[in-house]
Design an enzyme around this catalytic site. Structure first.
Site, mmCIF file in Angstrom:
data_model
loop_
_atom_site.group_PDB
_atom_site.id
_atom_site.type_symbol
_atom_site.label_atom_id
_atom_site.label_comp_id
_atom_site.label_asym_id
_atom_site.label_seq_id
_atom_site.Cartn_x
_atom_site.Cartn_y
_atom_site.Cartn_z
ATOM 1 N N ASN A 117 0.737 -1.103 0.177
ATOM 2 C CA ASN A 117 -0.054 -0.043 0.048
ATOM 3 C C ASN A 117 0.716 1.182 -0.003
ATOM 4 O O ASN A 117 1.888 1.358 0.612
ATOM 5 C CB ASN A 117 -0.833 -0.047 1.233
ATOM 6 C CG ASN A 117 -2.016 -1.150 1.125
ATOM 7 O OD1 ASN A 117 -2.056 -1.656 0.220
ATOM 8 N ND2 ASN A 117 -2.442 -1.747 2.474
ATOM 9 N N HIS A 134 5.777 -0.224 -2.612
ATOM 10 C CA HIS A 134 5.635 0.627 -3.665
ATOM 11 C C HIS A 134 5.713 1.993 -3.650
ATOM 12 O O HIS A 134 5.099 2.798 -4.412
ATOM 13 C CB HIS A 134 4.145 0.201 -4.140
ATOM 14 C CG HIS A 134 4.040 -1.469 -4.767
ATOM 15 N ND1 HIS A 134 2.650 -1.945 -4.726
ATOM 16 C CD2 HIS A 134 5.071 -2.022 -5.007
ATOM 17 C CE1 HIS A 134 3.048 -3.325 -5.016
ATOM 18 N NE2 HIS A 134 4.398 -3.430 -5.332
ATOM 19 N N CYS A 142 11.112 13.616 -9.552
ATOM 20 C CA CYS A 142 11.514 14.038 -10.895
ATOM 21 C C CYS A 142 12.134 12.884 -11.743
ATOM 22 O O CYS A 142 13.278 12.324 -11.230
ATOM 23 C CB CYS A 142 12.374 14.977 -10.707
ATOM 24 S SG CYS A 142 12.996 15.735 -12.582
ATOM 25 N N CYS A 199 14.967 21.315 -12.660
ATOM 26 C CA CYS A 199 15.154 20.939 -14.061
ATOM 27 C C CYS A 199 14.205 21.170 -14.988
ATOM 28 O O CYS A 199 14.401 20.720 -16.092
ATOM 29 C CB CYS A 199 16.005 19.529 -14.149
ATOM 30 S SG CYS A 199 15.075 18.128 -13.695
#
Length: 298
Positions: A117, A134, A142, A199
């Protein structure tokens, strides 16, 4: 501790029919064993977070990594939905099952939790040894420079760019939240997304999507926990994807006893010494309670 445990013949047990038998058998299986707990979406349904594959769950099509990176419009649509959904997940509170596991860890019965979860409810409940297999909803990564920021920080940027969006959506409709913090809404064409502040790269929730691999160091840490434990308890996972099933298979190969608590069948049932068809909160709360003794009548 002898890890070996024979597979129970007809090990499935519907706890709704014989609740005391189920809890006692589970208690006996895990007694005096350092238990590793593997949890899935069924662990959090009592906190108001839906699951993907429960018996009463509507059909869902989880977003894939390829969809996210391959289509800017799809990405914008996703972030608009997430901008609403993550707030609901952030507000979710641990249920009795989460609190029971945290208590069992403090008591020394639970060695650690590996959770599939992304809701952070085990941590909110007080569990200390948790691998968020996960990732979590609360961070954003990023894809270009690898920098990570909190979801709160991104929300502030998106609120400035889309004033009133989340509040307007929430007020206009009854919002349904998916297990990955995605709100089920349709009108997102006016939503504006931002890139990485450093960036201008693509931002993605720090969550492992379908079609994406779990970071290898996280997998290695989880396998190490399997090898250190004396029993494995699966709670609220159908083990449909290999992400969680591989740890159950490793435990079975090492002759570590396995118990499964889940509504409906799982891909790990064949490895289980005990399977309880039941909800997590009721079973774990009972498991954490002191064992009841039966007094003989004179």
């Amino acid at each position: 501790m002898d890890r070996s445990s024979s597979r129970a013949s007809g090990s499935g047990l519907n706890i709704r029919d014989r609740p005391h038998d189920g809890i006692e058998r589970l208690r006996e299986l895990l007694d005096n064993r350092r238990t590793l707990v593997i949890t899935g979406a069924g662990m959090s349904t009592d906190s108001g977070i839906p699951d993907y594959r429960g018996p009463k769950s509507p059909p869902r099509t989880p977003m894939t990594f390829q969809q996210f990176i391959g289509d800017p419009d799809f990405r914008r649509h996703y972030w608009a939905r997430n901008h609403v959904g993550w707030r609901h997940m952030d507000a979710a509170m641990p249920n009795a099952g989460h609190r029971a596991l945290a208590g069992l860890e403090r008591a020394g019965s639970v060695r650690a939790v590996i959770t599939q979860n992304v809701d952070l409810l085990h941590t909110k409940a007080g569990s200390r040894q948790v691998i968020d297999l996960h990732g979590t909803y609360a961070r954003v990564a990023c894809l270009s420079c690898g920098r990570r920021v909190s979801r709160y920080a991104l929300a502030e940027r998106l609120d400035r760019l889309n004033p009133g969006f989340a509040e307007t959506v929430a007020a206009a409709t009854s919002v349904e939240i998916a297990p990955d913090a995605d709100a089920i809404i349709s009108s997102t064409e006016h939503f504006r997304m931002v890139g990485c502040e450093h960036c201008d790269g693509i931002l993605k929730p720090d969550i492992v999507y379908f079609g994406e691999s779990v970071p290898p160091e996280r997998v290695a840490a989880a396998f190490e926990l399997v090898e250190q434990c004396d029993a494995v308890l699966v709670a609220g996972s159908s083990l449909t994807v290999m992400s969680g099933l591989r740890f159950v298979r490793r435990a079975a190969k090492l002759a570590i006893p396995i118990a499964i608590v889940n509504r409906g069948r799982t891909r790990g049932d064949e490895f289980a010494s005990l399977k309880l068809d039941a909800g997590c909160s009721d079973v774990l709360t009972a498991l954490a309670a002191p064992a009841r003794t039966t007094r003989s009548r004179d």
